[in-house]
Design an enzyme around this catalytic site. Structure first.
Site, PDB file in Angstrom:
ATOM      1  N   LYS A 116      41.024  42.600  33.656  1.00  0.00           N
ATOM      2  CA  LYS A 116      42.077  41.684  33.202  1.00  0.00           C
ATOM      3  C   LYS A 116      42.461  41.867  31.720  1.00  0.00           C
ATOM      4  O   LYS A 116      43.198  42.787  31.419  1.00  0.00           O
ATOM      5  CB  LYS A 116      41.709  40.258  33.582  1.00  0.00           C
ATOM      6  CG  LYS A 116      41.604  40.170  35.129  1.00  0.00           C
ATOM      7  CD  LYS A 116      41.545  38.803  35.747  1.00  0.00           C
ATOM      8  CE  LYS A 116      41.717  38.935  37.252  1.00  0.00           C
ATOM      9  NZ  LYS A 116      40.629  38.435  38.063  1.00  0.00           N
ATOM     10  N   TYR A 160      34.283  34.954  43.080  1.00  0.00           N
ATOM     11  CA  TYR A 160      34.980  36.144  43.577  1.00  0.00           C
ATOM     12  C   TYR A 160      34.590  37.317  42.696  1.00  0.00           C
ATOM     13  O   TYR A 160      34.671  37.231  41.466  1.00  0.00           O
ATOM     14  CB  TYR A 160      36.497  35.928  43.529  1.00  0.00           C
ATOM     15  CG  TYR A 160      37.293  37.112  44.029  1.00  0.00           C
ATOM     16  CD1 TYR A 160      37.246  37.493  45.369  1.00  0.00           C
ATOM     17  CD2 TYR A 160      38.105  37.846  43.167  1.00  0.00           C
ATOM     18  CE1 TYR A 160      37.978  38.583  45.826  1.00  0.00           C
ATOM     19  CE2 TYR A 160      38.837  38.939  43.620  1.00  0.00           C
ATOM     20  CZ  TYR A 160      38.779  39.307  44.950  1.00  0.00           C
ATOM     21  OH  TYR A 160      39.500  40.379  45.402  1.00  0.00           O
ATOM     22  N   ASP A 206      29.770  38.573  35.810  1.00  0.00           N
ATOM     23  CA  ASP A 206      31.109  39.065  36.132  1.00  0.00           C
ATOM     24  C   ASP A 206      32.075  38.345  35.205  1.00  0.00           C
ATOM     25  O   ASP A 206      32.470  37.205  35.454  1.00  0.00           O
ATOM     26  CB  ASP A 206      31.444  38.808  37.604  1.00  0.00           C
ATOM     27  CG  ASP A 206      32.813  39.369  37.975  1.00  0.00           C
ATOM     28  OD1 ASP A 206      33.538  39.825  37.058  1.00  0.00           O
ATOM     29  OD2 ASP A 206      33.157  39.351  39.169  1.00  0.00           O
TER      30      ASP A 206
HETATM   31  C1  LIG Z   1      40.008  39.245  39.279  1.00  0.00           C
HETATM   32  C2  LIG Z   1      38.551  39.284  39.421  1.00  0.00           C
HETATM   33  C3  LIG Z   1      37.886  40.366  40.011  1.00  0.00           C
HETATM   34  C4  LIG Z   1      38.624  41.500  40.678  1.00  0.00           C
HETATM   35  O1  LIG Z   1      39.389  42.240  39.793  1.00  0.00           O
HETATM   36  P1  LIG Z   1      40.580  43.157  40.390  1.00  0.00           P
HETATM   37  O2  LIG Z   1      41.097  43.865  39.180  1.00  0.00           O
HETATM   38  O3  LIG Z   1      41.548  42.212  41.010  1.00  0.00           O
HETATM   39  O4  LIG Z   1      39.963  44.070  41.375  1.00  0.00           O
HETATM   40  C5  LIG Z   1      36.508  40.384  40.012  1.00  0.00           C
HETATM   41  N1  LIG Z   1      35.809  39.378  39.467  1.00  0.00           N
HETATM   42  C6  LIG Z   1      36.404  38.315  38.902  1.00  0.00           C
HETATM   43  C7  LIG Z   1      35.564  37.237  38.302  1.00  0.00           C
HETATM   44  C8  LIG Z   1      37.796  38.220  38.875  1.00  0.00           C
HETATM   45  O5  LIG Z   1      38.376  37.134  38.358  1.00  0.00           O
END
Ligand SMILES: *Cc1c(COP(=O)(O)O)cnc(C)c1O
Length: 426
Positions: free
Chosen positions: A265, A142, A237
């Site tokens: 995060k 994701y 990511d």
């Molecule tokens: C949570 C997450 C996102 C998206 O971040 P948001 O702040 O929810 O837009 C993108 N990449 C990874 C790996 C994530 O865990």
């Protein structure tokens, strides 16, 4: 009558599905989500006064637990001085400096407001510098909800069993190639075939949005080599893994230098933040230094940066990663043992402060494997744990987290509850 309406009914009348992010709904496990009244340390308290040991931790950001004084004090201090200026602050420079110091490959960084913004901006930059439109990602990963990433995406998309989202045009989706995680041969084949069209490879170096999936030996190294050979960028990511699987994220843990890194995060301490950074020559292409446009009214917000700085300062000074890893391992191993002893097929794993248990005996190496899990049994397990005061993510395709305030006692109390829950699950 509004007065007698439950909060959940009211939420459903006013907000689609009752929630502001699909993962918060209990749609895949059944029942209704609880409403939070407050968080304190490892606990959440709901509006009915019930206490839960929290392993969701706002889906990752709260590595020091809820309402940690370290973060609260920094926020209180900033609050005296206002909420946003739209002009530079020392706090945002400090956060950039910390990120550059702690994340090995990042030489320059731009702060944004979410992980979604970070990945979509990193992709724009990758397309700009390579002059190519294609993108390779892996199923179950994701990368936020921008159009090009909503193809075979993990997290809520996987939980709800959605095919690719309506509204993402065919033309955009066609730019995205998807392969199974950990399948380096498939990656090599794709690059042989159409490598000159691929701007970048986006990957969660440790997948946390399809349950927990660790990279097999050589996979990340292979991605580094193949992207380099074909002039594509490698983008880690690390929105979830950053400051979670090691102080410097997965790139430190596995010793790989991506070209670009996305963060979020943990760097916001529970306030809305994201960031993307990497090689100086690439980042200098961003406006106003260069021509690639990206902007944000609230980017580098002083409340968010002060909370983020407080968390990162703590992590740098105390380096709690060994303890975090030990707790995550104790939890995954203990939970897996409780299930297996009761005859329920399960496998557990952890990486730093992330952990996962999959209702399937064989270890999980890809999203395709994770889909073999016993989802019905997970639902019953989730409910039984919740009834015993343990809050796990309401999906078989999400990881668990631990924080610095999840002590061995808390973990043991959790495992006690889990053993009891398992008896009911059968
Ligand atoms: C949570 C997450 C996102 C998206 O971040 P948001 O702040 O929810 O837009 C993108 N990449 C990874 C790996 C994530 O865990």
């Amino acid at each position: 009558m509004e007065g007698s309406e439950t909060l959940w009914a009211k939420a459903n009348r006013l907000i689609p599905g009752g929630v502001n992010s699909p993962v918060r709904s209990f749609q895949s496990v059944g029942g209704e989500p609880f409403f939070v009244e407050r968080g304190e340390g490892p606990y959440l308290f709901d509006t009915e006064g019930r206490r839960y040991i929290d392993y969701v931790l706002s889906w990752g950001p709260l590595i020091l637990g809820h309402a940690n004084p370290v973060v609260m004090d920094a926020l209180a201090d900033q609050l005296q001085r206002g909420t946003s200026y739209g002009a530079p602050t020392a706090e945002e420079v400090e956060l950039a400096e910390r990120i550059v110091r702690m994340v090995p490959s990042v030489e320059m960084v731009r702060l944004v407001n979410s992980g979604t913004e970070a990945t979509m901006s990193a992709l724009r930059l990758a397309k700009a510098v390579t002059g190519r439109d294609g993108l390779l990602k892996f199923s179950g990963c994701y990368h936020g909800h921008a159009d090009p990433f909503l193809v075979a995406a993990g997290s809520g998309v996987a939980t709800l069993g959605l095919p690719n989202s309506p509204g993402v045009s065919e033309a955009v989706a066609a730019q995205t190639r998807v392969l199974p995680f950990n399948d380096l041969d498939a990656v090599a084949e794709l690059f042989e075939d159409c490598g000159d069209q691929i701007s970048s490879v986006f990957v969660e170096p440790v997948v946390g949005n399809a349950g927990l999936i660790l990279p097999v030996d050589g996979f990340l190294e292979g991605l580094r080599a193949v992207t380099e050979a074909h002039g594509a960028l490698l983008v880690f990511d690390e929105v979830m893994t950053g400051f979670r699987v090691a102080e410097g994220g997965a790139q430190e843990r596995y010793g790989i230098r991506p070209d670009l890194t996305t963060l979020g995060k943990v760097i916001g301490g529970g306030l809305p933040v994201g960031a993307f950074g990497g090689r100086r020559d690439l980042m200098e292409q961003m406006a106003p230094a260069g021509p690639v446009y990206q902007a944000g009214t609230l980017s580098g917000n002083p409340l968010a940066t002060s909370a983020g700085n407080a968390q990162l300062r703590y992590l740098e000074e105390h380096c709690p990663f060994e303890e975090l890893e030990a707790m995550a391992d104790r939890l995954a191993t203990g939970m897996c043992a409780a299930l297996t002893e009761a005859g329920i097929p399960a496998s557990g794993s952890s990486a730093g402060s992330m952990w996962g248990v999959c209702f399937r005996e064989e270890p999980v190496r890809s999203f395709e494997d994770a889909q073999g899990a016993d989802v019905e049994r997970f639902k019953r397990f989730h409910r039984a744990c919740l009834e015993r005061g343990v809050f796990l993510a309401p999906s078989p395709f999400e990881v668990g987290f631990v924080s610095t305030v999840h002590t061995a006692d808390i973990v043991d109390e959790t495992l006690e509850a889990v053993r009891d829950a398992v008896r009911e699950v059968g």
